[in-house]
Design an enzyme around this catalytic site. Sequence first.
Site, PDB file in Angstrom:
ATOM      1  N   LYS A   1       0.837  -1.207   0.000  1.00  4.90           N
ATOM      2  CA  LYS A   1       0.000   0.000   0.000  1.00  4.90           C
ATOM      3  C   LYS A   1       0.868   1.253   0.000  1.00  4.90           C
ATOM      4  O   LYS A   1       0.612   2.204  -0.736  1.00  4.90           O
ATOM      5  CB  LYS A   1      -0.948  -0.012   1.208  1.00  4.90           C
ATOM      6  CG  LYS A   1      -2.050  -1.053   1.068  1.00  4.90           C
ATOM      7  CD  LYS A   1      -2.830  -1.297   2.358  1.00  4.90           C
ATOM      8  CE  LYS A   1      -3.800  -2.466   2.165  1.00  4.90           C
ATOM      9  NZ  LYS A   1      -4.501  -2.855   3.403  1.00  4.90           N
TER      10      LYS A   1
ATOM     11  N   GLN B   1      -4.533  -1.376   9.516  1.00  2.00           N
ATOM     12  CA  GLN B   1      -4.423  -2.708   8.924  1.00  2.00           C
ATOM     13  C   GLN B   1      -5.044  -3.754   9.854  1.00  2.00           C
ATOM     14  O   GLN B   1      -4.725  -3.817  11.036  1.00  2.00           O
ATOM     15  CB  GLN B   1      -2.944  -3.033   8.651  1.00  2.00           C
ATOM     16  CG  GLN B   1      -2.725  -4.351   7.948  1.00  2.00           C
ATOM     17  CD  GLN B   1      -3.323  -4.389   6.542  1.00  2.00           C
ATOM     18  OE1 GLN B   1      -3.190  -3.455   5.778  1.00  2.00           O
ATOM     19  NE2 GLN B   1      -3.997  -5.481   6.227  1.00  2.00           N
TER      20      GLN B   1
ATOM     21  N   ASP C   1     -10.820   2.834   3.722  1.00  2.00           N
ATOM     22  CA  ASP C   1     -11.122   1.408   3.564  1.00  2.00           C
ATOM     23  C   ASP C   1     -12.620   1.205   3.312  1.00  2.00           C
ATOM     24  O   ASP C   1     -13.040   0.140   2.868  1.00  2.00           O
ATOM     25  CB  ASP C   1     -10.743   0.636   4.848  1.00  2.00           C
ATOM     26  CG  ASP C   1      -9.456  -0.154   4.686  1.00  2.00           C
ATOM     27  OD1 ASP C   1      -9.055  -0.429   3.541  1.00  2.00           O
ATOM     28  OD2 ASP C   1      -8.860  -0.501   5.731  1.00  2.00           O
TER      29      ASP C   1
END
Length: 304
Positions: A61, A107, A130
């Site tokens: 990422k 995460q 997200d």
Amino acid sequence: MVQQSAPMTARILDGKAIAGRLRRELAEHIRRGMAGHGRAPGLAVILVGDDAASQVYVRNKKNACAEVGIVSEDFSHTLPADTSQQHLLGLIAELNADARVDGILVQMPLPAHIDPEAVIEAIDPGKDVDGFHPYNVGRLAARAPRLRSCTPYGCMKLLEETGVDLHGQEAVIVGASNIVGRPMAMELLLAGATVTVTHKFTRDLAAHIRCAEIVVAAAGKPGLVKGEWIRDGAIVLDVGINRLPDGRLVGDVEFEAARQRAGWITPVPGGVGPMTIAMLMANTVQAWREHLGDIAGETTGDMP
Ligand code: NAD
């Protein structure tokens, strides 16, 4: 971007290539936007603990951020596994208040002593790149999506590449998790498909798949979806990522058998995976534009 394979086999939906194109478009978008606004998009990536797979995901990422021109390293944090929930929530509050940060990503999975829901709900929904915050999930369910969950959003981009009109298509999703199956169902419903969600309590998965013009497989079970179940010409999106004992990475669909019947199919790796990261970049750019006052929340037309 698509590749034409030999006759009678499915065309491959090349997520790697399509994601590369999307990243180049985003980079150009950022370059032009910077000229007007004087600051690049900022994404804070928080990793708690030393889970090996999570470290790889976070690195990928951050690399994607660097490639497109999103500032990430300056705002990102790697925290020890024994970090308290209170400390993590405090950090999120700081990042929520930091005007240079457009997106915050924590995460998953988190260590067992931290409640993931409390963490997701602490993120400012306008920075929830997200797309996991109940506000953003609710916006999608209420047909007014704002920041959309990256994997289902990436799947919708792949479907767009086929050029197939989704209205009235019979879509079957395998898996009903919060991060893939459920938001995928909402995306397909929003696009006008007729949606069936199957899960571990589904009695006859084969019967559902045999009727499907679109299959989205996201159970995390190698070979769960048999090639012989695939309807002729169906679009097959394989979200599953499974590591076999021999080290190979495979999806949930029997790829070789399925491609003899499908019209379109994603490979694993190189299908949905790269799209997920590209859509994270797209969400960060969208949040940046919203924060700079370029655009209001997204609206969608012609909905069922
Ligand atoms: P999860 O374990 O949270 O959910 C799995 C779902 O599959 C559950 O809803 C369960 O009911 C369902 N299921 C289990 N057995 C089934 C069966 N026999 N028939 C029908 N449904 C069944 O998993 P997840 O987080 O949604 O991830 C699913 C897979 O997708 C994993 O392999 C994961 O690694 C992968 N994944 C890939 C990406 C990507 O970017 N490509 C992103 C997220 C997840």
